[in-house]
Scaffold this motif. Structure first.
Motif, PDB file in Angstrom:
ATOM      1  N   PRO A 116    -142.192 -36.142   7.334  1.00 18.31           N
ATOM      2  CA  PRO A 116    -142.256 -36.043   8.841  1.00 18.31           C
ATOM      3  C   PRO A 116    -140.963 -36.157   9.495  1.00 18.31           C
ATOM      4  O   PRO A 116    -140.166 -36.843   8.848  1.00 18.31           O
ATOM      5  CB  PRO A 116    -143.550 -37.041   9.182  1.00 18.31           C
ATOM      6  N   THR A 146    -139.168 -38.551  17.344  1.00 18.04           N
ATOM      7  CA  THR A 146    -140.068 -37.997  17.941  1.00 18.04           C
ATOM      8  C   THR A 146    -140.461 -38.810  19.342  1.00 18.04           C
ATOM      9  O   THR A 146    -140.817 -38.390  20.300  1.00 18.04           O
ATOM     10  CB  THR A 146    -141.499 -38.005  17.122  1.00 18.04           C
ATOM     11  N   GLN A 159    -147.554 -37.947  18.676  1.00 20.26           N
ATOM     12  CA  GLN A 159    -146.959 -37.497  17.469  1.00 20.26           C
ATOM     13  C   GLN A 159    -146.203 -38.318  16.565  1.00 20.26           C
ATOM     14  O   GLN A 159    -146.522 -38.507  15.354  1.00 20.26           O
ATOM     15  CB  GLN A 159    -146.079 -36.277  17.659  1.00 20.26           C
ATOM     16  N   ASP A 210    -147.682 -39.447  12.817  1.00 16.23           N
ATOM     17  CA  ASP A 210    -146.809 -39.331  11.666  1.00 16.23           C
ATOM     18  C   ASP A 210    -146.741 -40.888  10.777  1.00 16.23           C
ATOM     19  O   ASP A 210    -146.829 -40.806   9.733  1.00 16.23           O
ATOM     20  CB  ASP A 210    -145.324 -39.014  12.041  1.00 16.23           C
ATOM     21  N   LYS A 270    -149.510 -42.137   8.900  1.00 18.30           N
ATOM     22  CA  LYS A 270    -149.896 -41.585   7.581  1.00 18.30           C
ATOM     23  C   LYS A 270    -148.995 -42.158   6.693  1.00 18.30           C
ATOM     24  O   LYS A 270    -149.207 -42.663   5.604  1.00 18.30           O
ATOM     25  CB  LYS A 270    -149.437 -40.035   7.715  1.00 18.30           C
TER      26      LYS A 270
END
Length: 541
Positions: free
Chosen positions: A239, A245, A254, A258, A261
């Motif tokens: 990612p 981000t 977002q 990300d 995870k």
């Protein structure tokens, strides 16, 4: 200064994360670019002798052909020029489009150009060389993009305790790339030698270079595409970094998703807190603003100038290698060997040097950088390089007399041990840690490009400078220079200057990236945020 508590949860979670599997995946994936980079730049130096024999041999002459000086400089140097341009362009693009998408572009460029450079064809020798140079320029362009992006991705993924070691490990993949280049060349040249035996040049000039030798250099260059291809899939699955981000793309949701995870924990997205952070005055100035100059001007000057000076010294090493190898009889006179035997012997010598002098230095840095800090390692490295260069230069006549060459090789190996356990590693690491996220990749690209400018001076300026002062004793086609001894004195001076300019660079050991760049500060206290943190003021956080 703002501490972790005032930072976004997603960034604090990354800073405090224990070392996990994803860290190692990131090292391998980011490091493959460097592996390819070192492989490509290293291999060309191994096959230039072979190119000279295949394309420029006049069998009526007593010695086999070698590349004319201007062709040799172009073949070796064009990739450097491409790298310099790529560092600036992709560094800027990495801050505009995001690290991940630009990373994929640089990788495909490296794969395509590695294959294309092995397919360089032409009707004349100069035609082949021109095609080769064209593709090597674009290969360098792709490799250049890898510098700012690999460093930035790794620094933004790492935790603050072991960040230095992780970025150093990415850079240390260069050592393995050099080794792989040597080993691949050894295997391929040995296989072709066994399959197509040939006499030495002095015994039979025409038969000493078998026609199949033309495949050898092409296969070696094309294999450079392999490591990059293998990691493409994983690069695309990684990612985008949370810091890009959140702090640049301003998308807290977002970033949290990300990293939840990746870290396998629940992370809250704090959009309001992020909006507050990115609109503060500490997060709105551009690269050419007065505010940037005030906060980070000296930092950028420090990272760019030290990298520039280091690479002058680092890339001039190749000048002395051929003298060393011939003096200790690792590589006999060219006319006493066939073309493939020469490739085999040169790659064997270079691989040994890499094994002893190059690879250990990188891993010393990985082990110690988060213990003693970047600043101490860089100062020690520049200092020891100065000492060893002077140790080679002052009694230079003593080293060149028969019987003393082993001492010369030991001194020489130590110089490069302290380059790698020293500024060669730290100049790559620090620019990825001390600038704001929205300018991080650009500033790293600028510093790296300054380094490549130094590399061009080191590799080519000194190629002419180190020639004998008596023109009749200089290499064929070159004017008289200042000689190797005087060149060593100049290089010692260059290292000394690097030592003093290191004082412009702040220590970043144990600090979060936002703390270093001042991004986590509130508008009111932003005044002191980017103030240079002197190494003496820093403690482990």
């Amino acid at each position: 200064m703002a501490r972790g508590g005032d930072n976004l949860q997603v960034l604090s979670a990354l800073d405090a994360a224990k070392t996990q599997w994803y860290h190692f995946t990131a090292i391998i994936v980011a490091g493959m670019g460097f592996f390819t980079d070192a492989y490509d730049l290293f291999c060309i130096s191994l096959v230039t002798k072979l190119l000279g024999r295949i394309y420029y041999t006049d069998t009526s002459k007593p010695d086999p052909g070698s590349l004319p000086p201007n062709v040799a400089a172009a073949v070796n140097g064009v990739a450097f020029c491409g790298t310099l341009a790529g560092q600036l362009f992709f560094g800027w693009l990495g801050d505009k489009l995001g690290r991940k998408s630009v990373y994929g572009m640089t990788l495909m460029l490296m794969v395509l150009c590695s294959i294309a450079s092995g397919l360089s064809f032409g009707h004349t020798p100069n035609g082949v060389m021109a095609t080769l140079c064209f593709f090597r320029f674009w290969l360098g362009f792709g490799i250049g993009g890898d510098y700012p992006l690999s460093a930035t991705i790794m620094s933004e993924y790492a935790n603050k305790k072991t960040r230095g070691a992780f970025i150093a490990a990415v850079f240390a993949m260069q050592g393995f790339g050099i080794l792989a280049g040597g080993i691949v060349t050894l295997i391929i040249s040995a296989a072709f030698r066994a399959g197509y035996p040939a006499p030495a040049y002095q015994d039979n000039a025409a038969a000493s270079t078998v026609s199949q030798a033309d495949f050898v250099w092409r296969i070696i260059l094309m294999l450079g595409a392999l490591p990059a291809l293998l990691t493409y899939y994983w690069r695309m699955k990684m990612p985008e970094t949370a810091r890009y981000t959140a702090l640049v793309a301003k998308n807290a949701k977002q970033a949290a998703a990300d990293m939840s995870k990746v870290l396998q924990t629940e992370i809250v997205d704090e959009q309001e807190k992020l909006d507050e952070m990115v609109t503060s005055s500490a997060n709105s100035f551009g690269l050419f603003s007065r505010e940037f100059a005030r906060r980070h001007g000296f930092h950028l000057l420090g990272t760019a100038s030290t990298w520039f000076l280091l690479d002058i010294a680092f890339y001039s090493q190749n000048l002395f290698q051929k003298d060393i190898f011939t003096s200790i009889n690792w590589i006999p006179k060219a006319k006493t060997m066939s073309a493939l035997e020469e490739v085999f012997r040169i790659s064997r010598a270079q691989t040994l040097i890499a094994l002893c002098g190059t690879v250990p230095g990188y891993w010393f840095t990985v082990a110690l950088i988060d213990v003693v800090g970047r600043f101490a390692i860089q100062l020690l490295g520049f200092f020891m390089m100065t000492v060893f260069m002077l140790g080679l230069a002052v009694p230079y006549h003593h080293w060149t007399t028969p019987g003393n060459h082993i001492g010369f090789v030991v001194m020489y190996a130590f110089t490069f041990f302290f380059a790698n356990f020293g500024p060669n590693s730290t100049t790559f690491i620090v620019p990825a840690e001390i600038f704001p996220a929205r300018l991080r990749s650009t500033c790293h690209g600028i510093s790296a490009a300054a380094g490549k400018a130094g590399a061009i001076i080191g590799a080519f300026g000194f190629l002419y400078a180190a020639q004998n002062q008596d023109k009749s004793l200089a290499d064929h086609g070159y004017p008289a220079g200042i000689g190797v001894r005087n060149s060593l004195f100049v290089l010692a001076g260059v290292n000394m200057l690097g030592f003093f300019l290191t004082f412009l660079v702040p220590e970043s050991k144990g600090k979060s990236l936002e703390e270093m760049s001042g991004e986590a500060d509130d508008g009111e206290e932003a005044g002191g945020a980017g103030r240079a943190v002197r190494p003496s003021e820093t403690q482990m956080v």
